[in-house]
Design an enzyme around this catalytic site. Sequence first.
Site, PDB file in Angstrom:
ATOM      1  N   LYS A 141       3.377 -12.190  -4.578  1.00  0.00           N
ATOM      2  CA  LYS A 141       3.635 -11.402  -4.675  1.00  0.00           C
ATOM      3  C   LYS A 141       3.081 -10.897  -2.819  1.00  0.00           C
ATOM      4  O   LYS A 141       2.493 -11.924  -2.101  1.00  0.00           O
ATOM      5  CB  LYS A 141       2.155 -10.944  -4.697  1.00  0.00           C
ATOM      6  CG  LYS A 141       1.347  -9.559  -5.352  1.00  0.00           C
ATOM      7  CD  LYS A 141      -0.355  -9.295  -4.999  1.00  0.00           C
ATOM      8  CE  LYS A 141      -0.862  -7.286  -5.028  1.00  0.00           C
ATOM      9  NZ  LYS A 141      -2.316  -7.953  -5.182  1.00  0.00           N
ATOM     10  N   HIS A 183       0.578  -1.202   0.017  1.00  0.00           N
ATOM     11  CA  HIS A 183      -0.089  -0.281   0.182  1.00  0.00           C
ATOM     12  C   HIS A 183       0.937   1.019   0.015  1.00  0.00           C
ATOM     13  O   HIS A 183       0.351   1.836  -0.586  1.00  0.00           O
ATOM     14  CB  HIS A 183      -0.844   0.290   1.023  1.00  0.00           C
ATOM     15  CG  HIS A 183      -1.691  -1.547   0.999  1.00  0.00           C
ATOM     16  ND1 HIS A 183      -1.772  -2.160   2.699  1.00  0.00           N
ATOM     17  CD2 HIS A 183      -2.578  -1.992   0.587  1.00  0.00           C
ATOM     18  CE1 HIS A 183      -1.899  -3.037   1.987  1.00  0.00           C
ATOM     19  NE2 HIS A 183      -2.903  -3.072   1.152  1.00  0.00           N
ATOM     20  N   CYS A 206     -12.938 -11.075  -3.527  1.00  0.00           N
ATOM     21  CA  CYS A 206     -12.226  -9.940  -4.327  1.00  0.00           C
ATOM     22  C   CYS A 206     -13.257  -8.944  -3.897  1.00  0.00           C
ATOM     23  O   CYS A 206     -13.798  -7.190  -4.530  1.00  0.00           O
ATOM     24  CB  CYS A 206     -12.479 -10.622  -5.260  1.00  0.00           C
ATOM     25  SG  CYS A 206     -10.884 -11.538  -5.905  1.00  0.00           S
TER      26      CYS A 206
HETATM   27  N1  MSP Z   1     -10.504  -0.672  -2.286  1.00  0.00           N
HETATM   28  C1  MSP Z   1      -9.506  -1.379  -3.344  1.00  0.00           C
HETATM   29  C2  MSP Z   1      -9.919  -0.407  -4.056  1.00  0.00           C
HETATM   30  C3  MSP Z   1     -11.246   0.386  -4.344  1.00  0.00           C
HETATM   31  S1  MSP Z   1     -10.370   1.705  -5.464  1.00  0.00           S
HETATM   32  C4  MSP Z   1     -11.917   2.589  -5.631  1.00  0.00           C
HETATM   33  C5  MSP Z   1      -8.613  -2.398  -3.173  1.00  0.00           C
HETATM   34  N2  MSP Z   1      -7.390  -2.587  -2.097  1.00  0.00           N
HETATM   35  S2  MSP Z   1      -6.432  -2.998  -1.336  1.00  0.00           S
HETATM   36  O1  MSP Z   1      -6.460  -2.662  -0.289  1.00  0.00           O
HETATM   37  O2  MSP Z   1      -6.425  -4.382  -1.837  1.00  0.00           O
HETATM   38  O3  MSP Z   1      -5.863  -2.206  -2.160  1.00  0.00           O
HETATM   39  C6  MSP Z   1      -5.185  -2.851  -3.479  1.00  0.00           C
HETATM   40  C7  MSP Z   1      -3.819  -1.496  -3.768  1.00  0.00           C
HETATM   41  O4  MSP Z   1      -3.504  -1.885  -2.950  1.00  0.00           O
HETATM   42  C8  MSP Z   1      -2.664  -1.717  -5.345  1.00  0.00           C
HETATM   43  O5  MSP Z   1      -4.038  -1.669  -6.159  1.00  0.00           O
HETATM   44  C9  MSP Z   1      -1.703  -1.192  -5.136  1.00  0.00           C
HETATM   45  O6  MSP Z   1      -2.432   0.611  -5.075  1.00  0.00           O
HETATM   46  C10 MSP Z   1      -1.850  -1.432  -3.421  1.00  0.00           C
HETATM   47  N3  MSP Z   1      -1.106  -3.044  -3.746  1.00  0.00           N
HETATM   48  C11 MSP Z   1      -1.508  -3.636  -2.728  1.00  0.00           C
HETATM   49  N4  MSP Z   1       0.115  -4.570  -2.594  1.00  0.00           N
HETATM   50  C12 MSP Z   1       0.222  -4.495  -2.978  1.00  0.00           C
HETATM   51  C13 MSP Z   1       1.854  -5.059  -3.999  1.00  0.00           C
HETATM   52  N5  MSP Z   1       2.207  -6.375  -3.066  1.00  0.00           N
HETATM   53  N6  MSP Z   1       2.393  -4.611  -5.417  1.00  0.00           N
HETATM   54  C14 MSP Z   1       2.327  -3.635  -5.572  1.00  0.00           C
HETATM   55  N7  MSP Z   1       1.328  -2.663  -5.197  1.00  0.00           N
HETATM   56  C15 MSP Z   1       0.535  -3.060  -4.020  1.00  0.00           C
HETATM   57  O7  MSP Z   1      -8.053  -2.956  -3.652  1.00  0.00           O
END
Ligand code: MSP
Length: 507
Positions: free
Chosen positions: A295, A20, A128
């Site tokens: 990941k 994040h 998801c």
């Molecule tokens: N809540 C949704 C997004 C809604 S936007 C309208 C979501 N949240 S999440 O907490 O899963 O965050 C996903 C995002 O976190 C990814 O798209 C990326 O920006 C970031 N990442 C989370 N894990 C990551 C990695 N391991 N590597 C790169 N980015 C990562 O999806």
Amino acid sequence: MPYYVTTPIYYVNGEPHLGHVYTTVAADVLARHMRQRGDEVFFLTGTDEHGEPVAQAAEREGVTPRELAERNAERFKEVARRVNATNDFFIRTSDPEHEAVVAEIATRLKESGHVYQGLYEGWYCPRCADFKTENEILEGNRCPIHLIELDREQEENWFFRLSAFQEPLEQLYAERPDWVLPRNRYNEALSFIQGGLNDLSLSRHGLTWGVPVPWDPEQTIYVWIDALLNYYSALRYARPGEDLTERFWPPTVHLIAKDILKFHAVIWPALLMAAELEQPDKLFIHGYLLMDDHKMSKSLGNVLDPFEVMDVYGTDALRYYLLREVGFGQDGSISPEGFETRYVAELANEYGNLASRTLAMVAKYRDGVVPNADPAPEIAMQFDGLAATVRQRIDRVEVSAALEDVWERVRALNRYVTDSEPWTLAKDEGAAVELDVVLYTLAEGLRVVSVLLHPWVPDSAERLLAALGREDLSLETAELGAIGGGATLGELGQLFPRVEPKAEAPA
Ligand code: MSP
């Protein structure tokens, strides 16, 4: 020029991890650089709090969804502060003002005929919060991301006529080849669209943690529609009494990772078309941070705690490392050993040493005052066009390549120290003018790289610029020779002190 950059809003079903932080830091680099250009910037990040993933996590922990959201939203806010993110607002989808905008847009979609009632049957992944098509699921009806067995769900829902937007979306892609970057993600999204679009559930039944459908409160707005609208709703209420959509809509760039490409590159533009709102300029899709080839994710348990990493290496080192180690746009592995290597070899030995040597030599040979001279031609040549290149890179969201460009010049300055041997010149009275050139070039070169590096390592660059007696951060000054000599240098201390790896916790 207005510049509006966003990160995804993060799920509060878990705590923040380095994945994040990665997106937040990248967005912060863009925001800081654009402010240096004198643009008017709005940088948004926040938390996605509704829906099944959060409701289920709360249930597992024996707290209410709101309690879980409160607790973890605070952690996400804290980590944004700790990495020095300069976000202009932190949106939470449980904000009543956001919920009101979601209800308003849903009503607008209904009134303009984009919504109908129907029966949904399909494979649903609660982690998801997404329905999967037959060709997306794995053998044994498993989720391709979480690998869990999926439920076959059937329910009466409100639907958004996504299928009606296939052609308009294809047209958008044809007209704006740069609207999804990098190119491979554009191709991926376009072929998804060309493969045909199914209508999308706009609501779910039996889930109460969310925004009620205004005309049918038994149903709750589907969490992804609720979440995507944050990019719009935030501008409506971030500044009480002001509607920032007038200045900042449409967004300049949405940063996301590839996990949520479909939502942003297919559903989001269709929703905006239906709501008659202007499209963002572009999406940039970065890759995954990997740990041991996987990941980094909470469900796999291979996460690094950003607070712990910053305790050891400091905020700037973390910001630098993340955008240096992995080419922005690609997947790449990170590791504690990798941190240490780059910290010592690059931040401490290349940038930090260059700074302390330059300051020490100006102190010793010129009583701490930078001499007046013209920059040495061999260095001037290497700096020529640098600021313009960095601007172009940032326009294309190439935050690692831009950093690499500047770092090349840090290395050039180090080579220049070795080649010009100021300590030898200092012994020769006849070489005083030559020594002036070397010392001025080094101080001026350091100033220019520090102005340019500021978005990546803001604290260190500011400390160094203060010691150089030149605190102007504006990008116009990032040209070698833009500012003359005459400054009296101050104290700096160690920019990147030796790292003491944290002692292993006793077993
Ligand atoms: N809540 C949704 C997004 C809604 S936007 C309208 C979501 N949240 S999440 O907490 O899963 O965050 C996903 C995002 O976190 C990814 O798209 C990326 O920006 C970031 N990442 C989370 N894990 C990551 C990695 N391991 N590597 C790169 N980015 C990562 O999806």
